[in-house]
Scaffold this motif. Structure first.
Motif, PDB file in Angstrom:
ATOM      1  N   MET A   1      43.576  23.422  27.326  1.00 56.23           N
ATOM      2  CA  MET A   1      44.417  23.872  28.445  1.00 56.23           C
ATOM      3  C   MET A   1      43.606  23.818  29.742  1.00 56.23           C
ATOM      4  N   LYS A   2      44.136  23.120  30.734  1.00 57.10           N
ATOM      5  CA  LYS A   2      43.391  22.942  31.982  1.00 57.10           C
ATOM      6  C   LYS A   2      43.946  23.867  33.055  1.00 57.10           C
ATOM      7  N   TYR A   3      43.028  24.593  33.687  1.00 56.10           N
ATOM      8  CA  TYR A   3      43.446  25.516  34.740  1.00 56.10           C
ATOM      9  C   TYR A   3      43.157  24.927  36.118  1.00 56.10           C
ATOM     10  N   ALA A   4      44.130  25.053  37.008  1.00 53.02           N
ATOM     11  CA  ALA A   4      43.913  24.652  38.397  1.00 53.02           C
ATOM     12  C   ALA A   4      43.183  25.770  39.140  1.00 53.02           C
ATOM     13  N   ILE A   5      43.490  27.013  38.778  1.00 50.92           N
ATOM     14  CA  ILE A   5      42.884  28.172  39.433  1.00 50.92           C
ATOM     15  C   ILE A   5      42.403  29.164  38.376  1.00 50.92           C
ATOM     16  N   GLU A   6      41.171  29.634  38.551  1.00 47.55           N
ATOM     17  CA  GLU A   6      40.628  30.687  37.685  1.00 47.55           C
ATOM     18  C   GLU A   6      40.069  31.787  38.591  1.00 47.55           C
ATOM     19  N   VAL A   7      40.664  32.955  38.484  1.00 46.66           N
ATOM     20  CA  VAL A   7      40.269  34.100  39.313  1.00 46.66           C
ATOM     21  C   VAL A   7      39.491  35.076  38.442  1.00 46.66           C
ATOM     22  N   ASN A   8      38.310  35.475  38.930  1.00 45.95           N
ATOM     23  CA  ASN A   8      37.421  36.321  38.127  1.00 45.95           C
ATOM     24  C   ASN A   8      36.979  37.559  38.904  1.00 45.95           C
ATOM     25  N   LYS A   9      37.609  38.688  38.592  1.00 42.91           N
ATOM     26  CA  LYS A   9      37.249  39.996  39.159  1.00 42.91           C
ATOM     27  C   LYS A   9      37.191  39.965  40.694  1.00 42.91           C
ATOM     28  N   LEU A  10      38.230  39.406  41.289  1.00 39.58           N
ATOM     29  CA  LEU A  10      38.297  39.262  42.739  1.00 39.58           C
ATOM     30  C   LEU A  10      38.640  40.609  43.386  1.00 39.58           C
ATOM     31  N   ARG A  11      37.868  40.950  44.408  1.00 38.94           N
ATOM     32  CA  ARG A  11      38.027  42.263  45.045  1.00 38.94           C
ATOM     33  C   ARG A  11      37.939  42.111  46.559  1.00 38.94           C
ATOM     34  N   LYS A  12      38.768  42.876  47.278  1.00 40.58           N
ATOM     35  CA  LYS A  12      38.710  42.872  48.742  1.00 40.58           C
ATOM     36  C   LYS A  12      38.851  44.286  49.262  1.00 40.58           C
ATOM     37  N   ALA A  19      42.121  46.664  49.007  1.00 40.03           N
ATOM     38  CA  ALA A  19      43.422  45.973  48.992  1.00 40.03           C
ATOM     39  C   ALA A  19      43.654  45.215  47.688  1.00 40.03           C
ATOM     40  N   VAL A  20      42.580  44.659  47.124  1.00 38.82           N
ATOM     41  CA  VAL A  20      42.655  43.928  45.858  1.00 38.82           C
ATOM     42  C   VAL A  20      41.528  44.430  44.963  1.00 38.82           C
ATOM     43  N   LYS A  21      41.902  44.845  43.740  1.00 38.47           N
ATOM     44  CA  LYS A  21      40.964  45.571  42.871  1.00 38.47           C
ATOM     45  C   LYS A  21      40.586  44.776  41.622  1.00 38.47           C
ATOM     46  N   ASP A  22      39.591  43.917  41.767  1.00 40.57           N
ATOM     47  CA  ASP A  22      38.971  43.241  40.617  1.00 40.57           C
ATOM     48  C   ASP A  22      39.988  42.515  39.729  1.00 40.57           C
ATOM     49  N   ILE A  23      40.833  41.707  40.337  1.00 43.07           N
ATOM     50  CA  ILE A  23      41.868  41.026  39.557  1.00 43.07           C
ATOM     51  C   ILE A  23      41.333  39.731  38.927  1.00 43.07           C
ATOM     52  N   SER A  24      41.882  39.410  37.771  1.00 40.38           N
ATOM     53  CA  SER A  24      41.536  38.173  37.068  1.00 40.38           C
ATOM     54  C   SER A  24      42.809  37.542  36.519  1.00 40.38           C
ATOM     55  N   PHE A  25      42.949  36.235  36.695  1.00 35.86           N
ATOM     56  CA  PHE A  25      44.068  35.499  36.097  1.00 35.86           C
ATOM     57  C   PHE A  25      43.774  34.008  36.190  1.00 35.86           C
ATOM     58  N   GLN A  26      44.548  33.221  35.431  1.00 37.72           N
ATOM     59  CA  GLN A  26      44.428  31.765  35.469  1.00 37.72           C
ATOM     60  C   GLN A  26      45.792  31.150  35.736  1.00 37.72           C
ATOM     61  N   VAL A  27      45.762  29.989  36.374  1.00 42.47           N
ATOM     62  CA  VAL A  27      46.991  29.238  36.645  1.00 42.47           C
ATOM     63  C   VAL A  27      46.822  27.831  36.088  1.00 42.47           C
TER      64      VAL A  27
END
Length: 242
Positions: A1-12, A19-27
């Motif tokens: 499975m190929k991901y275009a986007i991989e988000v790893n513990k993103l925080r702002k 505003a953004v609390k350590d989110i992770s997901f793949q697209v």
């Protein structure tokens, strides 16, 4: 499975506010991923980080393998965004807006003509191509805005509230165009219209207070909440009923 986007513990963080609390997901590549949430949930901040408009406080994300923290120039080459504030030059015609955007991205002069014609055809802009952008209806302006983001041939396209304020017919027309793009481009969509997300999405994430509270297909979210449609499922998740 190929991901275009991989988000790893993103925080702002903005001062004391997170505003953004350590989110992770793949697209997955060439799918449409909807990011849903009430105002202030963190959707726009997330997109601003993924597109390089805002630097994350911590964590990272990879767009087609390029890090948003260490390889941002490459990220910008493969992605583009159509914001909810329609970014068109009001005194330029539709064709001039498209040519101007292509020029900014240093597209070859011969290709500019070809890509402009392609976008006019794709978005059925022929009848307004010589009209100044400021004279267009909201629906035409949104089409132009998305065409301007697409003329750079991005592999990842962010659509931030693309049908906000449009009437039903204009909205359905844009849905048809977006559906046609799905097989060619990876699309990240934010919207407040649950029917829109239900109709277009391959996968859906629901953000609440800067966190992802639910993630999956439409069927996954309905099963998770025991609801029959996305709107009821969204309300259940957003109100903390899980």
């Amino acid at each position: 499975m190929k991901y275009a986007i991989e988000v790893n513990k993103l925080r702002k963080e903005f001062g004391l506010k997170t505003a953004v609390k350590d989110i992770s997901f793949q697209v997955q590549e060439k799918t449409l991923f909807s990011l849903l949430g009430v105002n202030g949930a963190g959707k726009t901040t997330t997109i601003r980080m993924l597109t390089g408009l805002s630097r994350p406080t911590s964590g990272d994300a990879f767009v087609l393998g390029h890090s948003i923290t260490t390889d941002l120039n490459e990220v910008k080459k493969v992605s583009n965004v159509s914001t909810q504030d329609t970014a068109v030059a009001p005194n330029l015609t539709v064709r001039e807006n498209l040519e101007f955007m292509a020029g900014i991205y240093n597209i070859d002069k011969k290709q500019i003509q070809e890509r402009t014609n392609e976008m006019i055809q794709l978005f059925s802009l022929q009848e307004v191509e010589n009209s100044k952008a400021k004279t267009l209806s909201g629906g035409w302006q949104r089409k132009l805005s998305i065409a301007m983001a697409l003329i750079t041939d991005p592999k990842v396209l962010y659509l931030d509230e693309p049908t906000l304020g449009l009437d039903v017919l204009a909205r359905k027309d844009l849905w048809r165009i977006i559906e046609g793009l799905k097989k060619k481009v990876t699309i990240i969509l934010t919207t407040h219209y649950m029917e829109e997300a239900e109709h277009l999405s391959d996968a859906i994430a629901v953000m609440v207070g800067g966190e992802i509270k639910a993630l999956g297909t439409l069927e996954d979210l309905k099963k998770l909440t025991g609801k029959d449609n996305l709107e009821d499922a969204f309300v259940e998740i957003a109100e903390g009923g899980l």
